[in-house]
Each structure stands twice: as C-alpha cells, then as structure tokens.
Scaffold this motif. Structure first.
Motif, mmCIF file in Angstrom:
data_model
loop_
_atom_site.group_PDB
_atom_site.id
_atom_site.type_symbol
_atom_site.label_atom_id
_atom_site.label_comp_id
_atom_site.label_asym_id
_atom_site.label_seq_id
_atom_site.Cartn_x
_atom_site.Cartn_y
_atom_site.Cartn_z
ATOM 1 N N GLY A 1 -9.619 -0.820 -16.883
ATOM 2 C CA GLY A 1 -8.499 -1.047 -15.968
ATOM 3 C C GLY A 1 -7.499 0.097 -16.044
ATOM 4 N N GLN B 1 -8.366 3.202 -13.928
ATOM 5 C CA GLN B 1 -8.069 3.093 -12.504
ATOM 6 C C GLN B 1 -6.605 2.774 -12.250
ATOM 7 O OE1 GLN B 1 -9.793 3.121 -9.484
ATOM 8 N NE2 GLN B 1 -11.556 4.061 -10.445
ATOM 9 N N GLN C 1 -5.572 -0.101 -12.126
ATOM 10 C CA GLN C 1 -5.636 -1.323 -11.329
ATOM 11 C C GLN C 1 -7.006 -1.941 -11.531
ATOM 12 O OE1 GLN C 1 -5.908 -0.325 -7.197
ATOM 13 N NE2 GLN C 1 -7.662 0.964 -7.550
ATOM 14 N N PHE D 1 -5.261 -9.347 -7.015
ATOM 15 C CA PHE D 1 -5.114 -8.051 -7.691
ATOM 16 C C PHE D 1 -3.923 -8.174 -8.633
ATOM 17 C CE2 PHE D 1 -7.361 -5.721 -4.218
ATOM 18 C CZ PHE D 1 -8.169 -4.938 -5.019
ATOM 19 N N PRO E 1 -1.157 -7.031 -10.759
ATOM 20 C CA PRO E 1 -0.562 -5.725 -10.989
ATOM 21 C C PRO E 1 -0.264 -5.511 -12.470
ATOM 22 C CG PRO E 1 1.077 -7.228 -10.075
ATOM 23 C CD PRO E 1 -0.195 -8.013 -10.212
ATOM 24 N N GLU F 1 1.730 1.077 -15.638
ATOM 25 C CA GLU F 1 1.049 2.086 -16.443
ATOM 26 C C GLU F 1 1.278 1.885 -17.945
ATOM 27 O OE1 GLU F 1 1.532 5.875 -14.506
ATOM 28 O OE2 GLU F 1 0.526 6.915 -16.159
ATOM 29 N N ALA G 1 -8.521 1.596 -3.708
ATOM 30 C CA ALA G 1 -8.588 0.137 -3.722
ATOM 31 C C ALA G 1 -8.619 -0.362 -2.297
ATOM 32 C CB ALA G 1 -7.386 -0.427 -4.438
#
Ligand SMILES: Cc1ncc(C[n+]2csc(CCOP(=O)(O)OP(=O)(O)O)c2C)c(N)n1
Ligand SMILES: [Mg+2]
Lengths: 287, 329
Positions: free
Chosen positions: A28, A31, A33, A267, A269, A272, B13
């Motif tokens: 994860g 990416q 995400q 998704f 969130p 970072e 995405a």
C-alpha cells in the motif's frame, strides 16, 4: 521448574496473519493507496489458507502450476494486494518482489490477473466471475479423478450479482463437494455500507436455500476460522455432501486500530506518514 | 531500498484524471448537467449499480435522493429496471463502468432497451483506455460492440463542454443512447473554439491544409494539442471532431475526406470496429480512395500501469500523434 509455552496451530496462523498485514501495508505504501482496508480485514482468512506449513491449501509454493494443488480463486480482483501478501507468506512470490506492487511492468498489478502472477488462478477485476469458474474446476477435477479442492473467495458485494447465484445453483445441482466458497462480509461496497447499497442479509439462509452447507464465523477470529474449515473439510471427505460456504464477518482495517475506526470507505485513505505508523501499530511479528 | 525511497510511476487509481497538469477542468460535468436538466424535467430519474460515486451520479443522487435508485452491483438488473422505468413514462439515466454496461449487461441493453426503442440513457465511465487498472476495467471495445446495436445513439464526448451540452440532447432524443462518460475533473477544451455540441453532427473545430485529423472523444483534445504543436513545424492540421459515433455524420465526413491531405483518425478505442473502420467504410462506400491512418488502441488486451505510460505506449498521447504525422508526411 520450566514452563513450556505451547505454540498452537492457531498461534502460528495468527502470526502469519500479522506478516500478511505487514506485507500488504508495504505494498500500500508503494502506491500510496489501494484496497488496504480490505486487505487488513481479510488477512486472518487468507492466513488460514496460506500460512506456511499450516494453511488449509494443499500447495507446492514453488510449483504454482502443480496439477494436484488446491485451487484458490480470487473472485475479487481488487483484493489482489491481500492475495499477493498471502502468496509472499506462502513463498510463491519472493518477498523482495512485493514492493513492485502496481508499478509499470510489475508481476503484481493492482487488480489480480492470472497472466501476470504465479498463484493467481483467475483474472479478476470484474466481479461475479469466480464462482462460475470454480464450478467448472470442481466439475473438471472430479471428472478427472483429481482429489484437489476448489476455493473461491467472494465479497459481500458479489452477492448482488446474478452470476454468483447462477453458479451457486449449478454447484449445488452438480453436488460439488469439492467446491467451497468463502464470503468476506465486510459490510462495505463501492457506494457505501452494504445495507444501504443492496440488502443482502440474511446471507446464511440464502446459501442454505441454494443447497449449500453454510458456516458463519467471525472472520477475524482465527480459532473460529480454523474450526469452520475443519467442519467443511470433514464434510468434503464425504461423497455427495455438496458444496460448502464459509461466511466470514470481517472488519475493514483490522489490526491497525486507527484504521479500524476510520470511516468505512471502499478506498480507505491513508496519509503518507501513516504507513509507518500502521506497521508499528500491528501487534506480533515485526518487520 | 525501501518503498518510501523508491518513487515509481504507479498505476492510476480509479479516481485518476487524464487531464494534463495545469489544464482547465470542470468538476463532475455530467452530474451537474443532469441536475440542471432534472430541475426542468420531473420525469428524469437516475440509477447506478454500486458506482454512483465513481460515475458522477452521486451529484444527482445527493440533489435528488427521491429520484435516484441504487440497484446494487447488478448491472443486468439495472438496465432491465431502466427499461421498465422508461416503459412507464420516466426518462432514466443509468450509470456504471463502460465494461459492465457492454460486456456484462449487453443482452439487457440490446433487448430490453434498444429493441423497443426506449428513451434510456446508458452512461458508461472509463471508456477505452482511461484507467491503468487492466483489461477488466478498460472498455477498449465498447464502441465495436454497441455500433452493431440497432436503434442506439452513441456519443463519445471530448470534454466538459461536450458533456454539458450533450446531456439535455440525449434526454430529448426519443430513443436509447450510450454516453462514454468522462468523470471527475474533466478537461475543458472546446469552449476555446467556435463549437457547439449537436447530436448527430461532426464539426470541423479547426481548419488546416496539410493534415486532417478525424477524431472522437478525448482524442479530440489530443488532436487539437497535436495540431497546435505541429504549427510550430509549419504543418497545418485540421481537426474534425466526431462526438456522435452513431448515427455517423457521413455527409460531413465525406465532404472533409475529399482531400489530398494526410488523413489520420484518432480514437480512444481498439482499431477494430470503432471510428477508424467507420470512417474507412464511409470513404470506401463513397468511392473515396484516400489512405486513412488509424491512431487507435491495438487489437490486444492492454497492460496495467500508469495511464501516461500506457497512452504513450499505445500511441494515444499528443507526442505520439505528432510523431505519427511527421513520419507520414
Ligand atoms: C461487475 C462489476 N461491477 C462493478 C464493479 C466496480 N466495483 C469494484 S469493487 C465494487 C464494490 C463491490 O463490493 P465489495 O466487493 O464488497 O466491495 P469492498 O468490500 O471491497 O468495498 C464495485 C461495485 C466491478 N469491479 N465489477
Ligand atoms: Mg464488501
């Protein structure tokens, strides 16, 4: 006096689940995400199948095309991040490879596809395909006298698709004892919580009405998962028993407290700086 | 090396935009256009198959909750229900991803909607190559499938201007329609030209003596960019925008094809069965023997990966179009 602490199979599977969660978080982070909420939620289920030495699947990790293997179908292609983590745990995918996840020309695309990844049995991404293919594999293996079993991992969202129920009826009609469905009931779909999208409950009764032996467990309770799999395996040894389904109630983000309580989103969130914190929040085996 | 120190080009995405950095965009133009239309026309209703949020239908859902029907992730049932709604006097807009509207639910679109000629407007997001997520989500052949469907009107908009102007015209059109949806932050391009979307009409957006681009959908944004870049190399390129794929404006196309310019078609779709073959057939049927070069996706299952990488690899980027022209001239 020395006390020996007995390490049970369940303990080892729990440790595997923690490793799977770490692997998923690592991917994860690459990416920034991904379907991390789903991966953390389903990690215990996958550990029960892929834990090295203890998993339910009969596999030769380094020989993913072995004809005698149990087939594990990922009907939910978007959960690929979770299956890659499990395949890394099993040893089919080298651990060093997981941080290529989702990158150009990686063998680990964001959505699971058979042509890219060893151990990925079918190409997913479009939901509601897995159980039909599982039905065919079940028929074919039985036809050939191959004792391998077929497992298909579905999501609760896939219960919306007519194709799932067409295949469910076919598996029951053909008495496919060698087919087991696993449903990840995380209560979530793309447009929000499942009850607001399409009412799927009562899920257990639906499968029973379609001719399946249904077992429903807390999908984040390893003891319950293993007991459910034991029950289904015992049944699978009996000819003519028909297909079984393990319905797993799971919690998205499981294992990382600050993600478990995050608002449910398809998704999820993750900022970072939170990836490292998520690793640290996981209990058990460290990186 | 850890993941944190490695920065790779990663897969776009589902929510990624194909807009260029700094480009002017409009948010969710489809959703807002549908809201405006719904204010004037009480018979407008919306449906989605667990993808309202990802098809800009959530804008309509939130403004008109009593006129929105969530059908769950059941595309076949959604298109069947859309037909039923139209049968009893409503005008539905039904949204999902293009792949699911065409591959999964085509039988329902064909027989329940198109054959009776109902005013159902099917809205498909992620047309062609607008996601790097892989073949399951890349609707590379939706036009090829749907062009062969009788009665169906097909629109492939370039930008937010096209979408905003198309939505009321799709509702006004008595028969079934399919809109290749661009969603999220959608580039705004065509307002810089003397252009209006007219259902069924192709439009010469930019004149030019050396090259004729015949393009549809988001590729018109790219052909316009390519034409501007080619100008600096003293190549004068025209752009004929063909937002309605069916019925095709063969009159305008034939008029423009009677030329000794280099002709390049450009589409966000496989080379099989889309704009290029439609234009080539139109030319051949009209007895025009000009050579037509297609800029289109190859007849393959495409790779997963980052969208800009893929647009370059498969020849849809502005740079690829310019290179194409220079090689051909
Ligand atoms: C046939 C099909 N329709 C729609 C989609 C788009 N989609 C991707 S995930 C998803 C949600 C489905 O529910 P579930 O798998 O339970 O979602 P999650 O638990 O991962 O949020 C949808 C609608 C799809 N992939 N396939
Ligand atoms: Mg779910």
């Amino acid at each position: 006096m020395t006390t020996t602490i007995e390490v049970t199979k369940a303990d080892r599977v729990r440790a595997a689940a923690t490793r799977i969660r770490h692997h998923a978080l690592t991917m994860g982070e690459v990416q920034g995400q991904g379907y991390i909420g789903q991966a953390l939620g389903v990690a215990d289920v996958l550990a029960a199948f892929y834990a090295k030495g203890d998993g339910e699947l009969r596999l030769r990790p380094e020989e993913p095309e072995w004809d005698g293997r149990d087939r594990f179908l990922l009907s939910i292609g978007h959960y690929a991040i979770a299956l890659y983590a499990a395949l890394a745990e099993a040893g089919t995918i080298p651990l060093a490879e997981i941080d290529t996840y989702g990158s150009d020309d990686s063998r680990l695309p964001m959505s699971g596809m058979a042509s890219y990844t060893p151990g990925m049995e079918i190409s997913g991404g479009s939901l509601g395909h897995g159980l039909g293919v599982a039905c065919g594999m079940g028929l074919g293996l039985r036809h050939r006298g191959n004792p391998a079993r077929v497992f298909d991992l579905l999501s609760d969202g896939e219960l919306d698709e007519g194709s799932t129920w067409e295949a469910a009826m076919a598996c029951a009609h053909h008495g496919l004892t060698n087919v087991t469905a696993i449903v990840d009931v995380n209560g979530l779909q793309a447009d929000g919580p499942t009850p607001g999208v399409l009412k799927t409950e009562p899920v257990t009764e639906k499968w029973r009405a379609f001719g399946w032996h249904a077992v429903r467990v807390d999908g984040n309770d390893v003891d319950a998962l293993l007991a459910g799999l034991d029950e289904i395996r015992d049944r699978a040894l009996r000819d003519g028993a028909g297909p079984s389904v393990l319905i797993c109630d799971t919690r998205t983000g499981r294992g990382v407290p600050f993600l478990e309580t995050r608002e449910k989103a398809h998704f999820m969130p993750v900022a970072e700086h939170e990836w490292a914190a998520a690793h640290d929040a996981l209990e058990g085996v460290r990186r | 090396m850890t993941a944190a120190t490695t920065k790779r080009l990663t897969t776009s995405a589902m929510i990624a935009s194909f807009a260029d950095p700094g480009q002017r965009t409009a948010p969710a133009p489809f959703g807002h256009a549908l809201n405006r239309l719904a204010e004037q026309r009480p018979e407008i209703v919306g449906l989605s198959a667990d993808l309202a949020k990802y098809t800009d239908m959530h804008i309509f859902r939130d403004a008109h909750p009593d006129r929105f029907y969530q059908m769950g992730m059941a595309e076949q049932a959604m298109l069947g229900a859309a037909a039923g709604l139209a049968e009893v006097g409503l005008v539905p807009f039904a949204s999902t991803y293009s792949v699911f509207a065409t591959r999964r639910a085509y039988d329902f679109l064909c027989l329940d909607i198109a054959e009776p000629g109902l005013n159902v407007n099917v809205v498909g997001a992620l047309p062609g190559l607008t996601t790097g997520y892989g073949p399951s989500h890349q609707a590379t052949e939706d036009l090829a499938i749907l062009r062969a469907c009788p009665n169906l009107t097909i629109v492939d908009p370039c930008d937010s201007v096209d979408i905003e102007q198309a939505v009321p015209q799709l509702a006004d059109h008595a028969g079934p329609t399919y809109l290749r949806l661009l969603r999220g932050k959608v580039p705004t391009v065509l307002d810089e030209y003397d252009y209006r979307f007219e259902l069924g009409r192709a439009a010469l957006v930019r004149p030019g003596k050396d090259v004729l681009f015949v393009s549809t959908g988001l590729m018109t944004m790219r052909t316009l960019q390519a034409a501007a870049r080619l100008e600096t190399d003293h190549v004068d390129a025209a752009v004929l925008h063909v937002p309605t794929i069916k019925p095709l404006d063969t009159g305008t196309i034939v008029r423009e094809l009677r030329t000794d310019r280099l002709v390049i078609t450009a589409e966000n779709h496989t080379v099989v069965g889309g704009l290029s073959e439609a234009v080539a057939a139109t030319a051949a049927y009209a007895g025009i023997a000009t050579r037509i070069q297609p800029a289109a996706l190859p007849d393959e299952f495409l790779a997963a990966g980052a969208l800009p990488t893929l647009h370059d690899r498969y020849g849809l980027s502005t740079a690829a179009l310019c290179a194409r022209v220079k090689a051909a001239l």
